[in-house]
Design a protein around this motif. Sequence first.
Motif: not given
Lengths: 232, 232
Positions: A210-211, A222, A225-226, A229, B226, B229-230, B232
Amino acid sequence: MIITSLDNPKIKYLSSLNKAKERKQEQKFIVEGKHLVDEAKKQNVLIEAYSIEEKEGYIQVTPSVMKKITNTNTLVSEIGLCTMLDKKELSNKLLLLDGVQDPGNMGALMRSAKAFGFDTIILGEGCVDIYNDKVIRSSQGAIFKLNFVTSNIKDFILSHKEYKIYGTNVVNGIPMEDVMKEGHLGIVLGNEGNGISKETSSVIEKNVYIPMEDTESLNVSVAGGILMYYLR
Amino acid sequence: MIITSLDNPKIKYLSSLNKAKERKQEQKFIVEGKHLVDEAKKQNVLIEAYSIEEKEGYIQVTPSVMKKITNTNTLVSEIGLCTMLDKKELSNKLLLLDGVQDPGNMGALMRSAKAFGFDTIILGEGCVDIYNDKVIRSSQGAIFKLNFVTSNIKDFILSHKEYKIYGTNVVNGIPMEDVMKEGHLGIVLGNEGNGISKETSSVIEKNVYIPMEDTESLNVSVAGGILMYYLR
């Protein structure tokens, strides 16, 4: 009719299910609270329900009997005796857990798995027992809707070559945006402290990441989850 | 020199920091384990370190003294006395927590906030004390790198109109893909059981949601992860 005796065989039986070993042998487990009892009923896994109040469809027990069943000092007003589910077919997307130990993380991962269509969870060695009361509570009912397979993760990967399996080691990884979402796919998450075991890592060809900002890391539920998703 | 007495004033002082009230008054807190002591040093918040072994830069104590400091039966081999950080300027992206109670969730949210550039966390009423030992442990050091503001969430929103604040109520929401990521932005997460309070909801104009299967819901730290992350 109300059960008042702590020595009632039924009550002794229910109380014995606080132990993982007994749950496994009997293929039964207990859920606490109205929300989970209702959910168990809806999912056809409820055998019997017990309440400290007189209530239709419930067997009534005294508060002290209820505390004996749940083996806690906090009083729960209702519980349900449930049967473990039979395995169904593997879903297209799999979540493989290589030693996830924390009950809260396990429950949170179940909720995400269900929400994003990862309907089968492979439980490797070192995972917390999923019928543990804390796991059930934090799964918020998702536990009833998922398919579980207990297996050594390395063995599972080797015998399911039709799945493209991604690890989450920090080495040798591709960003999750580059993963092909189509087809049969699985994500392996490791232990909270130690990550994915060496044994499992030895059969993982690709890792996904995950970046994020350098040197940071995420809680395992977490991160799961990411990823789920994104790859749903 | 090794501290052997449980009545040593220094030890009594350290032990008193197990209470949230004392931590707040003294503006000091304790971290456990080598990883966190090292991290505290790196972030310039370490005042003193204690170990059960003779070690350069550490004050040595006996195992029973260490147990008195940490107030647990499990023996930690080293701890650090740290000072709470002064507030810095608000970051462009904010995480607003309206009563997040679980220490594991709080720690996980800190890690995600740091990883995705939400460098300021607004702690509303009902949040677990962030200097609680479980929070610190699950934050994995992220706690040292973030900026914290303690404030009623409604008041904060009303006095920071330059931020576009998104709630996470299920009503009246837009999918997260439709949120403009640029500029000053904040996400409000609510309590594990009850969500965002009515008071806070009354000043939130827009909500954001994560697309998922109907009727499912996510753990608050996963949902926060999530979203951050989205956005960011």
